[in-house]
Design an enzyme around this catalytic site. Sequence first.
Site, PDB file in Angstrom:
ATOM      1  N   CYS A   2       0.864  -1.287  -0.131  1.00  0.00           N
ATOM      2  CA  CYS A   2      -0.058   0.181  -0.232  1.00  0.00           C
ATOM      3  C   CYS A   2       0.785   1.242  -0.004  1.00  0.00           C
ATOM      4  O   CYS A   2       1.991   1.189   0.734  1.00  0.00           O
ATOM      5  CB  CYS A   2      -0.788   0.271   1.167  1.00  0.00           C
ATOM      6  SG  CYS A   2      -2.020  -1.362   1.201  1.00  0.00           S
ATOM      7  N   ARG A  27       3.973  -0.338  -4.609  1.00  0.00           N
ATOM      8  CA  ARG A  27       3.543  -0.711  -3.422  1.00  0.00           C
ATOM      9  C   ARG A  27       2.418  -1.793  -3.265  1.00  0.00           C
ATOM     10  O   ARG A  27       2.084  -2.377  -2.315  1.00  0.00           O
ATOM     11  CB  ARG A  27       3.604   0.200  -2.535  1.00  0.00           C
ATOM     12  CG  ARG A  27       5.024   1.199  -2.363  1.00  0.00           C
ATOM     13  CD  ARG A  27       4.911   2.355  -1.287  1.00  0.00           C
ATOM     14  NE  ARG A  27       4.689   1.814   0.095  1.00  0.00           N
ATOM     15  CZ  ARG A  27       5.744   1.413   0.920  1.00  0.00           C
ATOM     16  NH1 ARG A  27       6.651   1.701   0.227  1.00  0.00           N
ATOM     17  NH2 ARG A  27       5.384   1.039   2.181  1.00  0.00           N
ATOM     18  N   TRP A  77      -2.713  -2.769  -1.556  1.00  0.00           N
ATOM     19  CA  TRP A  77      -2.324  -4.183  -1.871  1.00  0.00           C
ATOM     20  C   TRP A  77      -3.196  -4.798  -0.804  1.00  0.00           C
ATOM     21  O   TRP A  77      -3.003  -4.789   0.474  1.00  0.00           O
ATOM     22  CB  TRP A  77      -1.049  -4.343  -1.693  1.00  0.00           C
ATOM     23  CG  TRP A  77      -0.493  -6.065  -1.998  1.00  0.00           C
ATOM     24  CD1 TRP A  77      -0.135  -6.403  -3.198  1.00  0.00           C
ATOM     25  CD2 TRP A  77      -0.245  -6.819  -0.708  1.00  0.00           C
ATOM     26  NE1 TRP A  77       0.550  -7.867  -2.810  1.00  0.00           N
ATOM     27  CE2 TRP A  77       0.294  -8.153  -1.414  1.00  0.00           C
ATOM     28  CE3 TRP A  77      -0.576  -6.831   0.431  1.00  0.00           C
ATOM     29  CZ2 TRP A  77       0.392  -9.237  -0.769  1.00  0.00           C
ATOM     30  CZ3 TRP A  77      -0.136  -8.051   1.216  1.00  0.00           C
ATOM     31  CH2 TRP A  77       0.077  -9.401   0.780  1.00  0.00           C
ATOM     32  N   ASN A 103      -1.864   2.194   5.804  1.00  0.00           N
ATOM     33  CA  ASN A 103      -1.002   1.163   5.293  1.00  0.00           C
ATOM     34  C   ASN A 103      -0.485   0.229   6.470  1.00  0.00           C
ATOM     35  O   ASN A 103      -0.312   0.773   7.860  1.00  0.00           O
ATOM     36  CB  ASN A 103       0.286   1.683   4.655  1.00  0.00           C
ATOM     37  CG  ASN A 103       1.332   0.680   4.147  1.00  0.00           C
ATOM     38  OD1 ASN A 103       0.976  -0.523   4.260  1.00  0.00           O
ATOM     39  ND2 ASN A 103       2.491   1.077   4.184  1.00  0.00           N
ATOM     40  N   GLY A 104      -0.900  -1.191   6.438  1.00  0.00           N
ATOM     41  CA  GLY A 104      -0.732  -1.910   7.418  1.00  0.00           C
ATOM     42  C   GLY A 104      -1.778  -2.835   7.940  1.00  0.00           C
ATOM     43  O   GLY A 104      -2.540  -3.034   7.027  1.00  0.00           O
ATOM     44  N   GLU A 483      17.828 -17.748  -7.278  1.00  0.00           N
ATOM     45  CA  GLU A 483      17.378 -16.426  -7.583  1.00  0.00           C
ATOM     46  C   GLU A 483      16.769 -16.449  -8.925  1.00  0.00           C
ATOM     47  O   GLU A 483      15.788 -15.862  -9.243  1.00  0.00           O
ATOM     48  CB  GLU A 483      18.448 -15.513  -7.393  1.00  0.00           C
ATOM     49  CG  GLU A 483      18.370 -14.017  -7.647  1.00  0.00           C
ATOM     50  CD  GLU A 483      17.163 -13.322  -7.263  1.00  0.00           C
ATOM     51  OE1 GLU A 483      16.506 -13.893  -6.219  1.00  0.00           O
ATOM     52  OE2 GLU A 483      16.824 -12.411  -7.619  1.00  0.00           O
ATOM     53  N   LYS A 487      13.004 -15.214  -9.969  1.00  0.00           N
ATOM     54  CA  LYS A 487      12.808 -14.027 -10.742  1.00  0.00           C
ATOM     55  C   LYS A 487      11.785 -14.545 -12.016  1.00  0.00           C
ATOM     56  O   LYS A 487      10.926 -14.019 -12.417  1.00  0.00           O
ATOM     57  CB  LYS A 487      14.119 -13.560 -11.716  1.00  0.00           C
ATOM     58  CG  LYS A 487      14.963 -12.929 -10.956  1.00  0.00           C
ATOM     59  CD  LYS A 487      14.540 -11.410 -10.633  1.00  0.00           C
ATOM     60  CE  LYS A 487      13.858 -11.399  -9.275  1.00  0.00           C
ATOM     61  NZ  LYS A 487      14.480 -11.388  -8.104  1.00  0.00           N
ATOM     62  N   GLU A 490       8.077 -15.382 -10.546  1.00  0.00           N
ATOM     63  CA  GLU A 490       7.371 -14.129 -10.070  1.00  0.00           C
ATOM     64  C   GLU A 490       7.084 -13.097 -11.183  1.00  0.00           C
ATOM     65  O   GLU A 490       5.910 -12.275 -11.294  1.00  0.00           O
ATOM     66  CB  GLU A 490       8.080 -13.161  -8.834  1.00  0.00           C
ATOM     67  CG  GLU A 490       9.309 -12.432  -9.427  1.00  0.00           C
ATOM     68  CD  GLU A 490      10.110 -11.825  -8.251  1.00  0.00           C
ATOM     69  OE1 GLU A 490       9.230 -11.490  -7.072  1.00  0.00           O
ATOM     70  OE2 GLU A 490      11.402 -11.671  -8.400  1.00  0.00           O
ATOM     71  N   HIS A 506      17.856 -36.779  -6.508  1.00  0.00           N
ATOM     72  CA  HIS A 506      17.210 -37.411  -5.093  1.00  0.00           C
ATOM     73  C   HIS A 506      15.658 -37.063  -5.364  1.00  0.00           C
ATOM     74  O   HIS A 506      15.074 -37.013  -4.545  1.00  0.00           O
ATOM     75  CB  HIS A 506      17.604 -36.724  -3.970  1.00  0.00           C
ATOM     76  CG  HIS A 506      19.118 -37.003  -3.672  1.00  0.00           C
ATOM     77  ND1 HIS A 506      19.564 -38.239  -3.190  1.00  0.00           N
ATOM     78  CD2 HIS A 506      20.443 -36.331  -3.774  1.00  0.00           C
ATOM     79  CE1 HIS A 506      20.881 -38.250  -3.154  1.00  0.00           C
ATOM     80  NE2 HIS A 506      21.272 -37.055  -3.349  1.00  0.00           N
ATOM     81  N   LYS A 605       6.057  -4.387  -3.795  1.00  0.00           N
ATOM     82  CA  LYS A 605       7.515  -4.334  -3.629  1.00  0.00           C
ATOM     83  C   LYS A 605       8.107  -4.523  -2.118  1.00  0.00           C
ATOM     84  O   LYS A 605       9.077  -4.991  -1.760  1.00  0.00           O
ATOM     85  CB  LYS A 605       7.815  -2.685  -4.240  1.00  0.00           C
ATOM     86  CG  LYS A 605       9.240  -2.496  -3.952  1.00  0.00           C
ATOM     87  CD  LYS A 605      10.121  -3.433  -5.169  1.00  0.00           C
ATOM     88  CE  LYS A 605      11.607  -3.082  -5.012  1.00  0.00           C
ATOM     89  NZ  LYS A 605      12.185  -4.128  -5.769  1.00  0.00           N
TER      90      LYS A 605
HETATM   91  C1  F6R Z   1      11.945 -10.899  -5.279  1.00  0.00           C
HETATM   92  C2  F6R Z   1      11.578  -9.516  -4.231  1.00  0.00           C
HETATM   93  C3  F6R Z   1      11.425 -10.258  -2.886  1.00  0.00           C
HETATM   94  C4  F6R Z   1      12.076  -9.372  -1.970  1.00  0.00           C
HETATM   95  C5  F6R Z   1      11.691  -9.763  -0.526  1.00  0.00           C
HETATM   96  C6  F6R Z   1      12.397  -8.896   0.519  1.00  0.00           C
HETATM   97  O1  F6R Z   1      12.202 -10.109  -6.633  1.00  0.00           O
HETATM   98  O2  F6R Z   1      11.866  -8.459  -4.471  1.00  0.00           O
HETATM   99  O3  F6R Z   1      11.444 -11.527  -2.855  1.00  0.00           O
HETATM  100  O4  F6R Z   1      13.566  -9.577  -1.992  1.00  0.00           O
HETATM  101  O5  F6R Z   1      10.396  -9.456  -0.486  1.00  0.00           O
HETATM  102  O6  F6R Z   1      12.307  -7.485   0.338  1.00  0.00           O
HETATM  103  P1  F6R Z   1      13.531  -6.649   1.189  1.00  0.00           P
HETATM  104  O7  F6R Z   1      14.706  -6.983   0.374  1.00  0.00           O
HETATM  105  O8  F6R Z   1      12.854  -5.140   0.681  1.00  0.00           O
HETATM  106  O9  F6R Z   1      13.396  -6.983   2.441  1.00  0.00           O
END
Ligand code: F6R
Length: 610
Positions: A2, A27, A77, A103-104, A483, A487, A490, A506, A605
């Site tokens: 949010c 956000r 969100w 927000n929260g 990773e 990527k 997502e 395994h 984000k």
């Molecule tokens: C993936 C991504 C998330 C963040 C995770 C932690 O691309 O962005 O997995 O890495 O939500 O976020 P931060 O780094 O802000 O604690």
Amino acid sequence: MCGIIGYIGDKNASPILVNGLKKLEYRGYDSSGIGIVSLSDGKLALRKAHGKIANLEKLIKSHPVPAGTVGISHTRWATHGAPNRVNAHPHADSSGKILIVHNGIIENYETLKNALKKKGHKFLSDTDTEVIAHLIESHYKGDLFLAVKKAIKELDGAFALGVICSDHPETLIAARVGSPLIIGLGKNENFIASDVPAILEHTRKIIYLKDGQIASIRKDKVSIFNFSGKSVIPKIDKVTFKVDSVAKQGYAHFMLKEVHEQADVLKQMFQRRLKGDSVVLEGLGLTDKQLKAVNNIIIVACGTAYHAGMVGRYIIEHLSSVPVSVDVSSEFRYRNPIVSKQTLVLAVSQSGETADTLAAVREAKAKGAKIISICNVVGSSLARESDGILYTHAGPEIGVASTKAYTAQLGMLYLLAIKLGFVHKRLAKTAIHKIIKDLKHIPALYNKILKNKSAIAAIAKKNSHFGCFLFLGRNINFPTALEGALKLKEISYIPAEGYAAGEMKHGPIALIDEYRAVVCIATESDTYEKMISNMQEIKSRKGKIIAIATEGDKTIAHHATHVVYVPKTNKLLTPFLAVLPLQLIAYFIAVKRGCDVDQPRNLAKSVTVE
Ligand code: F6R
């Protein structure tokens, strides 16, 4: 999770709010809304729309917002209540005088809602937020600030709030516990926002509201108090990053722009932090003697930051022999972690607002651990709650999928590893000189890989039809595989799994047939031959292989369907280079499939809820 922006001043609030809101769309983007006090009749005017902010803009075009000089807005969100127009913020009380954005998460909202219902309050939405508007109304006797102050004392959970009232068009109230909120100071105008980019074009003078603080904001005055009413003199920070850094600058997506920025981010970090062969960790808050006393490290982080932490474990243990464990933040406190005075807890987070990581840090602190954070956002909650803070200064990361923040986290973890290797006397001067030299060369190698972008795009497009991907890596590139898979899933929504290649036999090898694509990180390493064996096993089961290999590797093409070459570097540094093609493969597959790369579905984000 949010985004909030609020305005009070002499200008018309609506365009300022909508423009600012667009900078916060990363956000959350399932609905948005704006509310102002109308100058013409002194009443509240509200516009809300389901979906992205573009829908709100369309609505405002057909139903213009009346002129008003105080207002609040929100991009959501969803947590409580489905993503729809009714649950979109702002929310009003039953009198229609008070309007709030939040927000929260309010944990005791059901208890509060039931009590308010008994008193006759009628609720329109399924949100926890609407309860706050009614709670404020129940305390309102003409003094808005007092009513908000009383209401927030009854709230359990996390909140950043913006409140306006048609009886008080001269005031905007803000408060926070657990969720980020800043106040921007202008000339005859002031702002509130969840993040700096929302207000950057108006001001660079920022107050980071702290947990347990409430602000009464007028156009020419900001008064801040703690929740018990004691006045607080705030610190005013000056933000230095460029307005440009929150624009796409000609790139099709923020993600692509941020992928391209990685070389620069590392270059600047190394320029700032490497003086000759010394690593300068300003902000760490520990002397070499204290660092030498550290006999174990626990890294806590989520998602991409967790993967950076995993690379960190390999490199710290390799260079310094200090044992490291890495925890997903949300699990850390449920395993009764053993923390001693010699334990260093290292929290890694781009935003510094990730609720799970903050909770892990609080748990570790309660057990007496020292907390050092690696964080990108200056002044974030994590930065404030840590004993030492190593800022990555990667600049604002807007694409929801983390790229440059990850690389910067790697950069900082390598620097810390070298420092630990030095103070623990595990690294000879010559070894330090060599790794620093190689590290400084990495940014130039990034640019080399990016020159080959169109070949990577072609491989991605050829493989974009696969319904399932595996990513395999070994040793220091096992986290790189994780990773790469994250990527891809997502942003393209293709199921993708990352594995330590040794695990294939395994279980996961059962998945392999001609319908699977397998990305194998086979850069030069001590486990190269083993990775080749894995590739042969996949090939003989008809799996399609995309190999990430080192330039000059003449045999790899026999084992793979496609090869992406990365330049030769120190074996220990390959995670920096191997991740770049994986980011690009995910990006180009997502684009090919028509996905919303910068704002993938269901994500946000900054994850400020546990
Ligand atoms: C993936 C991504 C998330 C963040 C995770 C932690 O691309 O962005 O997995 O890495 O939500 O976020 P931060 O780094 O802000 O604690």
